[in-house]
Write a protein that holds these residues in place. Structure first.
Motif: not given
Length: 632
Positions: A336-337, A352, A382
């Motif tokens: 996800k990151y 992100s 983020v």
């Protein structure tokens, strides 16, 4: 209970008790201050005069006789050209695997096969080992490494812990940004550290760097059956320096991320001229789109390989602004990151992947450079996690935490992937570059151990002169606070490492008996010497404790092909083979056949002998290579 079984149980318990006593004794010798109670198997063991942390560290790293380490750690050997193998948690170095340089301990670089693999180069610079993966998890089949000096990659087969292939990579000047593995080992990627004219041998003055120089990303394809490497395709990139990289996984699978520095395109005084901007980039590549372009013929052939211009493949490359001079870029286990570690900023920047894709879909860009869209930094970022000074590399524990090395602070920071807050910091000794968590580059990290690979170790070990060893420190991740369990000296230079569960690797005990193997001889009746003109072929077998034949006579000037088969099909009974004064040396592992080729250009009598201690009659395992002079 049977008497024999009872005896075995008693001996096992005695062995554990002796091990505990040894561990405690050594701990007391190292630090005799304070008092403690140790825990062994849930029971408290009183240890007078020894602090708790020393006792616990000794117990957690002690691997008693008859037991084995839980993990293998494969660490780069830098300009030794080798890979170092450690057992974890003992941190015992259990093997050196020669890759890009000869190693006389095992005769690597003298046999026909290893000489052919090494080619014209006499040294290499191993930087970043990468284990093969299936479904984003280590599968224990192969280990791949890069040669930053001579633009090569190598495959080590983990059933034998031997280098089995070395591949030259055209058009790349120093593949430092490597090796990063795609989740199913379709490819591993290598990116250029240095810009240069393409192809090799092309001349252009350094002042023309921005116009005539390029960097290149190579996608090396891996055969899923045997691991054989080949250059799949390459991508022409701007003349920036590509530092490190990681492949997307799960949510971000199909993408690759590379850090850059020197987007100023400077060519002198880089510490000044490559630090003019406030930010550099993480370069995001859609490798599946580039693969599709290669399959559709959208490339040129340069130096024998498919070269793709990504500007002709819209949507294949995007730029993500990152803090100045980012070193590592690391993708979280869930994909996800992706996290950039800017060396000269006190933060690790978390991006992100979902927001990155939204920026692409919405064309939310803040300009472009060299034709590549620059995504909106404020939208894709983020968090800027205040980890400390000199962040270089981040790893993960599978429990929702990240760990970042701080080169300048000489610390490791632990921080939450949920709140992006620092939860712990531990000092290390000194200047950590990379770190290695147990299965920390996979979709399912173990979260048990972390190893800090430190660049400096002054005053840590006994002095060996002006230059000191580097160090590797084992850190316990099973407690709320990180705790250093052990530190060991390492040879230069510990760039990078990966740690895999030991039970994922299945090694051979012996090489299979294969009568079709070229040169193999398994019966002494078949051991022989054959002559065809001035070409002599020796079919030799070795077993405890002699060679057949044990004297070989040739004529000066003969071309000699020499096969040696070790017919001791017994684990760990390795036979060496060295010819005195002829610069020939190798080892034959159990069941293995090795091959030499050389010209008998020195007349005389030259003993040969087994160079690996193999039996009580090891000294008797010898013979003579006799070269008859031309004038006789």
């Amino acid at each position: 209970m049977e008497k024999g079984l009872f005896k075995k149980i008693v001996l096992s318990l005695a062995g554990l008790l002796v091990g505990l006593i040894i561990a405690v004794y050594l701990s007391a010798q190292l630090n005799p201050a304070g008092g403690s109670e140790a825990t062994l198997g849930g029971a408290n063991v009183s240890v007078d005069g020894v602090p708790d942390d020393v006792v616990q560290a000794a117990l957690k790293t002690y691997v008693p006789p008859g037991q084995l380490d839980e993990y293998y750690m494969f660490a780069s050997g830098g300009h030794s050209g080798s890979v170092f193998v450690y057992g974890v948690p003992s941190m015992r170095r259990i093997r050196t695997i020669p890759v890009f340089t000869p190693e006389s301990a095992v005769g690597y670089g003298w046999t026909t096969e290893s000489k052919e693999m090494l080619g014209e180069w006499s040294w290499g610079d191993v930087h970043h080992p990468a284990l093969s993966e299936t479904g984003g998890d280590y599968d224990g089949r192969w280990l791949f490494v890069n040669d930053n000096a001579n633009s090569r990659a190598a495959r080590i087969n983990l059933d034998s812990f031997k280098t089995s292939q070395i591949l030259d990579i055209p058009n790349i000047y120093g593949p430092h940004s490597a090796v990063f593995m795609t989740p199913n080992s379709e490819y591993f990627m290598l990116g250029s550290r240095f810009a240069g004219p393409i192809p090799y041998g092309t001349y252009s003055p350094i002042e023309n760097l921005s116009k005539d120089y390029n960097c290149v990303l190579a996608a090396v394809a891996i055969d899923p059956n045997d691991g054989e490497m080949s250059v799949g395709w390459e991508v022409l990139m701007p003349p920036w320096s590509f530092d490190l990289s990681d492949a997307g996984k799960l949510d971000s699978e199909g993408w690759a991320f590379l850090t850059t520095y020197n987007t100023e395109e400077a060519y002198e005084l880089l510490e000044v001229n490559a630090s003019q901007r406030e930010m550099d980039y993480v370069v995001a590549l859609n490798w599946k789109l580039l693969e599709q372009a290669a399959n559709e013929g959208k490339y040129k052939i340069i130096d024998g390989v498919k070269m793709i211009d990504p500007l002709e493949v819209p949507g294949s490359v995007y730029l993500v602004p990152a803090m100045k001079s980012p070193h590592g870029v690391d993708v979280t286990p869930d994909g996800k990151y992706f996290i950039a570690n800017g060396k000269v900023a006190p933060v690790a920047t978390v991006f992100s992947f979902e927001k990155f894709k939204e920026c692409i879909d919405n064309k939310d860009f803040q300009g472009e450079e060299r034709g590549f869209p620059i995504v909106n930094y404020e939208k894709v970022r983020v968090a800027e996690v205040p980890v400390g000074l000199g962040p270089l590399h981040t790893q993960f524990d599978g429990n929702g935490y990240a760990y970042t090395t701080l080169f300048i602070d000489s610390t490791i920071a632990k921080w939450s992937l949920d709140t992006f807050e620092i939860v712990d910091v531990t000092p290390v000794h000194y200047c950590p570059g990379h770190l290695c968590a147990a299965e920390g580059d996979t979709v399912d990290p173990d979260g048990k151990y972390l190893v800090s690979l430190n660049k400096l170790a002054k005053d840590k070990f006994l002095s060996v002169g002006p230059s000191h060893p580097e160090s590797a420190q084992l850190i316990d991740l099973t407690t709320d606070k990180m705790k250093i369990l052990m530190d060991v000296p390492t040879d230069p230079e510990p760039h990078f490492a990966q740690m895999i569960k030991a039970d994922k690797i299945t090694t051979w005990e012996v090489f299979d008996k294969d009568p079709s193997r070229p040169g193999a001889v398994y019966e002494k009746e078949n051991a022989r010497i054959e002559r065809d003109g001035n070409h002599v072929t020796v079919y030799q077998m070795g077993f405890r404790s002699r060679y057949y034949p044990d004297h070989v006579e040739v004529n000066e000037g003969d071309h000699v092909t020499w096969y040696l088969t070790n017919t001791d099909f017994d684990e760990d009974i390795t036979h060496g083979f060295g010819i005195c004064l002829y610069d020939l040396n190798a080892e034959a592992q159990p069941g293995e056949t090795i091959k030499f080729e050389f010209v008998a250009d020195k007349a005389g009598v030259y003993p040969f002998y087994c160079t690996n201690f193999c039996s009580a009659l090891h000294q008797e395992m010898q013979g003579w290579f006799i070269v008859k002079p031309k004038d006789l």
